[in-house]
Design a protein around this motif. Structure first.
Motif, PDB file in Angstrom:
ATOM      1  N   GLU A  88      13.938 -20.335  -1.416  1.00 25.68           N
ATOM      2  CA  GLU A  88      15.134 -21.172  -1.431  1.00 25.68           C
ATOM      3  C   GLU A  88      16.170 -20.659  -0.437  1.00 25.68           C
ATOM      4  OE1 GLU A  88      16.517 -21.238  -5.459  1.00 25.68           O
ATOM      5  OE2 GLU A  88      14.771 -22.338  -6.195  1.00 25.68           O
ATOM      6  N   VAL A  89      16.400 -19.352  -0.445  1.00 28.59           N
ATOM      7  CA  VAL A  89      17.379 -18.772   0.482  1.00 28.59           C
ATOM      8  C   VAL A  89      16.916 -18.959   1.925  1.00 28.59           C
ATOM      9  CG1 VAL A  89      18.382 -16.572   1.242  1.00 28.59           C
ATOM     10  CG2 VAL A  89      18.326 -17.134  -1.184  1.00 28.59           C
ATOM     11  N   ASP A  90      15.628 -18.786   2.153  1.00 31.53           N
ATOM     12  CA  ASP A  90      15.085 -18.979   3.499  1.00 31.53           C
ATOM     13  C   ASP A  90      15.295 -20.420   3.949  1.00 31.53           C
ATOM     14  OD1 ASP A  90      13.734 -18.041   5.823  1.00 31.53           O
ATOM     15  OD2 ASP A  90      11.913 -19.062   5.125  1.00 31.53           O
ATOM     16  N   GLN A  91      15.066 -21.369   3.051  1.00 31.78           N
ATOM     17  CA  GLN A  91      15.272 -22.781   3.379  1.00 31.78           C
ATOM     18  C   GLN A  91      16.746 -23.033   3.709  1.00 31.78           C
ATOM     19  OE1 GLN A  91      13.096 -25.169   3.938  1.00 31.78           O
ATOM     20  NE2 GLN A  91      14.690 -26.632   4.371  1.00 31.78           N
ATOM     21  N   LYS A  92      17.646 -22.426   2.923  1.00 33.40           N
ATOM     22  CA  LYS A  92      19.082 -22.590   3.195  1.00 33.40           C
ATOM     23  C   LYS A  92      19.437 -22.006   4.558  1.00 33.40           C
ATOM     24  CE  LYS A  92      20.588 -22.807  -1.605  1.00 33.40           C
ATOM     25  NZ  LYS A  92      21.327 -22.156  -2.686  1.00 33.40           N
ATOM     26  N   PHE A  93      18.843 -20.853   4.886  1.00 37.46           N
ATOM     27  CA  PHE A  93      19.104 -20.260   6.193  1.00 37.46           C
ATOM     28  C   PHE A  93      18.606 -21.172   7.309  1.00 37.46           C
ATOM     29  CE2 PHE A  93      19.501 -15.855   4.336  1.00 37.46           C
ATOM     30  CZ  PHE A  93      20.816 -15.690   4.717  1.00 37.46           C
ATOM     31  N   VAL A  94      17.447 -21.785   7.103  1.00 39.17           N
ATOM     32  CA  VAL A  94      16.911 -22.697   8.117  1.00 39.17           C
ATOM     33  C   VAL A  94      17.856 -23.882   8.288  1.00 39.17           C
ATOM     34  CG1 VAL A  94      15.031 -24.327   8.580  1.00 39.17           C
ATOM     35  CG2 VAL A  94      14.509 -22.005   7.833  1.00 39.17           C
ATOM     36  N   GLU A  95      18.342 -24.430   7.166  1.00 38.35           N
ATOM     37  CA  GLU A  95      19.268 -25.561   7.241  1.00 38.35           C
ATOM     38  C   GLU A  95      20.575 -25.159   7.923  1.00 38.35           C
ATOM     39  OE1 GLU A  95      19.692 -26.833   3.200  1.00 38.35           O
ATOM     40  OE2 GLU A  95      17.646 -27.589   3.064  1.00 38.35           O
ATOM     41  N   LEU A  96      21.102 -23.981   7.541  1.00 38.71           N
ATOM     42  CA  LEU A  96      22.335 -23.510   8.171  1.00 38.71           C
ATOM     43  C   LEU A  96      22.132 -23.241   9.658  1.00 38.71           C
ATOM     44  CD1 LEU A  96      23.810 -21.095   5.480  1.00 38.71           C
ATOM     45  CD2 LEU A  96      24.742 -23.274   6.223  1.00 38.71           C
ATOM     46  N   ASP A  97      20.980 -22.693  10.009  1.00 36.47           N
ATOM     47  CA  ASP A  97      20.683 -22.432  11.411  1.00 36.47           C
ATOM     48  C   ASP A  97      20.658 -23.737  12.202  1.00 36.47           C
ATOM     49  OD1 ASP A  97      20.014 -20.732  13.597  1.00 36.47           O
ATOM     50  OD2 ASP A  97      17.912 -21.354  13.388  1.00 36.47           O
ATOM     51  N   ALA A  98      20.068 -24.774  11.613  1.00 36.28           N
ATOM     52  CA  ALA A  98      20.027 -26.081  12.282  1.00 36.28           C
ATOM     53  C   ALA A  98      21.442 -26.630  12.448  1.00 36.28           C
ATOM     54  CB  ALA A  98      19.158 -27.057  11.497  1.00 36.28           C
ATOM     55  N   LYS A  99      22.276 -26.492  11.400  1.00 38.00           N
ATOM     56  CA  LYS A  99      23.659 -26.971  11.481  1.00 38.00           C
ATOM     57  C   LYS A  99      24.436 -26.203  12.546  1.00 38.00           C
ATOM     58  CE  LYS A  99      24.165 -28.634   6.733  1.00 38.00           C
ATOM     59  NZ  LYS A  99      24.855 -28.422   5.439  1.00 38.00           N
ATOM     60  N   VAL A 100      24.250 -24.889  12.572  1.00 35.60           N
ATOM     61  CA  VAL A 100      24.953 -24.071  13.564  1.00 35.60           C
ATOM     62  C   VAL A 100      24.500 -24.453  14.970  1.00 35.60           C
ATOM     63  CG1 VAL A 100      25.172 -21.711  14.450  1.00 35.60           C
ATOM     64  CG2 VAL A 100      25.452 -22.146  12.014  1.00 35.60           C
ATOM     65  N   ASP A 101      23.197 -24.646  15.147  1.00 35.13           N
ATOM     66  CA  ASP A 101      22.694 -25.070  16.455  1.00 35.13           C
ATOM     67  C   ASP A 101      23.299 -26.408  16.867  1.00 35.13           C
ATOM     68  OD1 ASP A 101      21.196 -22.796  16.734  1.00 35.13           O
ATOM     69  OD2 ASP A 101      19.290 -23.729  16.130  1.00 35.13           O
ATOM     70  N   GLN A 102      23.398 -27.331  15.898  1.00 37.75           N
ATOM     71  CA  GLN A 102      23.984 -28.644  16.173  1.00 37.75           C
ATOM     72  C   GLN A 102      25.452 -28.489  16.566  1.00 37.75           C
ATOM     73  OE1 GLN A 102      23.982 -31.293  12.832  1.00 37.75           O
ATOM     74  NE2 GLN A 102      24.774 -33.015  13.988  1.00 37.75           N
ATOM     75  N   LYS A 103      26.187 -27.657  15.838  1.00 41.02           N
ATOM     76  CA  LYS A 103      27.614 -27.465  16.143  1.00 41.02           C
ATOM     77  C   LYS A 103      27.775 -26.819  17.520  1.00 41.02           C
ATOM     78  CE  LYS A 103      29.373 -29.142  12.422  1.00 41.02           C
ATOM     79  NZ  LYS A 103      30.105 -30.391  12.451  1.00 41.02           N
ATOM     80  N   PHE A 104      26.917 -25.858  17.843  1.00 36.68           N
ATOM     81  CA  PHE A 104      26.989 -25.244  19.166  1.00 36.68           C
ATOM     82  C   PHE A 104      26.706 -26.274  20.255  1.00 36.68           C
ATOM     83  CE2 PHE A 104      26.463 -20.840  17.367  1.00 36.68           C
ATOM     84  CZ  PHE A 104      27.644 -20.347  17.899  1.00 36.68           C
ATOM     85  N   ALA A 105      25.746 -27.161  20.003  1.00 43.23           N
ATOM     86  CA  ALA A 105      25.454 -28.210  20.979  1.00 43.23           C
ATOM     87  C   ALA A 105      26.669 -29.116  21.167  1.00 43.23           C
ATOM     88  CB  ALA A 105      24.234 -29.014  20.543  1.00 43.23           C
ATOM     89  N   GLU A 106      27.333 -29.463  20.042  1.00 42.47           N
ATOM     90  CA  GLU A 106      28.533 -30.300  20.123  1.00 42.47           C
ATOM     91  C   GLU A 106      29.644 -29.584  20.890  1.00 42.47           C
ATOM     92  OE1 GLU A 106      29.634 -31.399  16.158  1.00 42.47           O
ATOM     93  OE2 GLU A 106      27.801 -32.537  15.807  1.00 42.47           O
ATOM     94  N   VAL A 107      29.821 -28.297  20.608  1.00 41.33           N
ATOM     95  CA  VAL A 107      30.854 -27.528  21.302  1.00 41.33           C
ATOM     96  C   VAL A 107      30.523 -27.434  22.793  1.00 41.33           C
ATOM     97  CG1 VAL A 107      31.822 -25.200  21.528  1.00 41.33           C
ATOM     98  CG2 VAL A 107      31.613 -26.229  19.278  1.00 41.33           C
ATOM     99  N   ASP A 108      29.247 -27.192  23.106  1.00 47.55           N
ATOM    100  CA  ASP A 108      28.837 -27.147  24.517  1.00 47.55           C
ATOM    101  C   ASP A 108      29.123 -28.477  25.209  1.00 47.55           C
ATOM    102  OD1 ASP A 108      28.030 -24.525  24.330  1.00 47.55           O
ATOM    103  OD2 ASP A 108      25.887 -24.999  24.074  1.00 47.55           O
ATOM    104  N   GLN A 109      28.851 -29.584  24.510  1.00 47.01           N
ATOM    105  CA  GLN A 109      29.119 -30.903  25.076  1.00 47.01           C
ATOM    106  C   GLN A 109      30.622 -31.084  25.312  1.00 47.01           C
ATOM    107  OE1 GLN A 109      27.898 -34.125  22.569  1.00 47.01           O
ATOM    108  NE2 GLN A 109      28.381 -35.698  24.069  1.00 47.01           N
ATOM    109  N   ARG A 110      31.430 -30.645  24.340  1.00 44.14           N
ATOM    110  CA  ARG A 110      32.885 -30.771  24.502  1.00 44.14           C
ATOM    111  C   ARG A 110      33.381 -29.906  25.655  1.00 44.14           C
ATOM    112  NH1 ARG A 110      34.825 -30.792  18.178  1.00 44.14           N
ATOM    113  NH2 ARG A 110      33.924 -32.817  17.660  1.00 44.14           N
ATOM    114  N   PHE A 111      32.817 -28.711  25.783  1.00 42.28           N
ATOM    115  CA  PHE A 111      33.201 -27.862  26.918  1.00 42.28           C
ATOM    116  C   PHE A 111      32.836 -28.529  28.244  1.00 42.28           C
ATOM    117  CE2 PHE A 111      33.300 -23.886  24.196  1.00 42.28           C
ATOM    118  CZ  PHE A 111      34.661 -23.661  24.387  1.00 42.28           C
ATOM    119  N   ALA A 112      31.679 -29.173  28.270  1.00 46.04           N
ATOM    120  CA  ALA A 112      31.274 -29.878  29.483  1.00 46.04           C
ATOM    121  C   ALA A 112      32.266 -30.998  29.792  1.00 46.04           C
ATOM    122  CB  ALA A 112      29.864 -30.418  29.337  1.00 46.04           C
ATOM    123  N   GLU A 113      32.687 -31.734  28.752  1.00 43.57           N
ATOM    124  CA  GLU A 113      33.667 -32.803  28.949  1.00 43.57           C
ATOM    125  C   GLU A 113      34.995 -32.234  29.447  1.00 43.57           C
ATOM    126  OE1 GLU A 113      33.919 -34.829  25.213  1.00 43.57           O
ATOM    127  OE2 GLU A 113      31.881 -35.633  25.336  1.00 43.57           O
TER     128      GLU A 113
END
Length: 135
Positions: free
Chosen positions: A67-92
């Protein structure tokens, strides 16, 4: 009674006592063996309970880790998504800064033109003033 009879009686009595002691020892040994076997059975039963309990605990811990591993995977995906959004905003933001730099360059060119024009106008006015002063 003679010595012979007393010795025979004593020997028989000692022999009977030894037999009784050996019988008592055998009985005690039998009781001890039964107790040891009883303790061994109890230890085996406790060992089985501990094995069962440890297996349950191990399964529970494995489930929690999953369960904890699954939560880490989900959080990792969310963090990756947020980093992608931040990278996109920096590009803008970088794109907008580039546009602002272009505007400033154009504005600087216009200011330089205006300053050149003002210098020419001042030169003309000075020349006119000199001609008026000469006349």
């Amino acid at each position: 009674m003679g010595y012979k009879e007393i010795c025979c009686t004593l020997g028989t009595s000692l022999d009977n006592d030894f037999i009784q002691v050996r019988a008592d020892q055998a009985e005690l040994a039998q009781d001890l063996t039964e107790r040891i076997n009883g303790v061994a059975s109890r230890v085996k039963a406790l060992d089985a309970k501990f094995d069962k309990r440890f297996a349950e605990l191990d399964a529970h811990v494995d489930q929690k880790f999953a369960e904890v591993d699954q939560k880490f995977v989900e959080l990792d995906a969310k963090v990756d998504q947020k980093f992608a959004e931040v990278d996109q905003r920096f590009a803008e933001v970088d794109k907008k800064f580039a546009e602002v730099d272009t505007r400033f360059d154009r504005l600087e060119g216009k200011v330089t033109e205006i300053q050149g024009t003002q210098t020419e106008m001042m030169d003309i006015l000075i020349a006119i003033q000199r001609k008026l002063d000469v006349n």
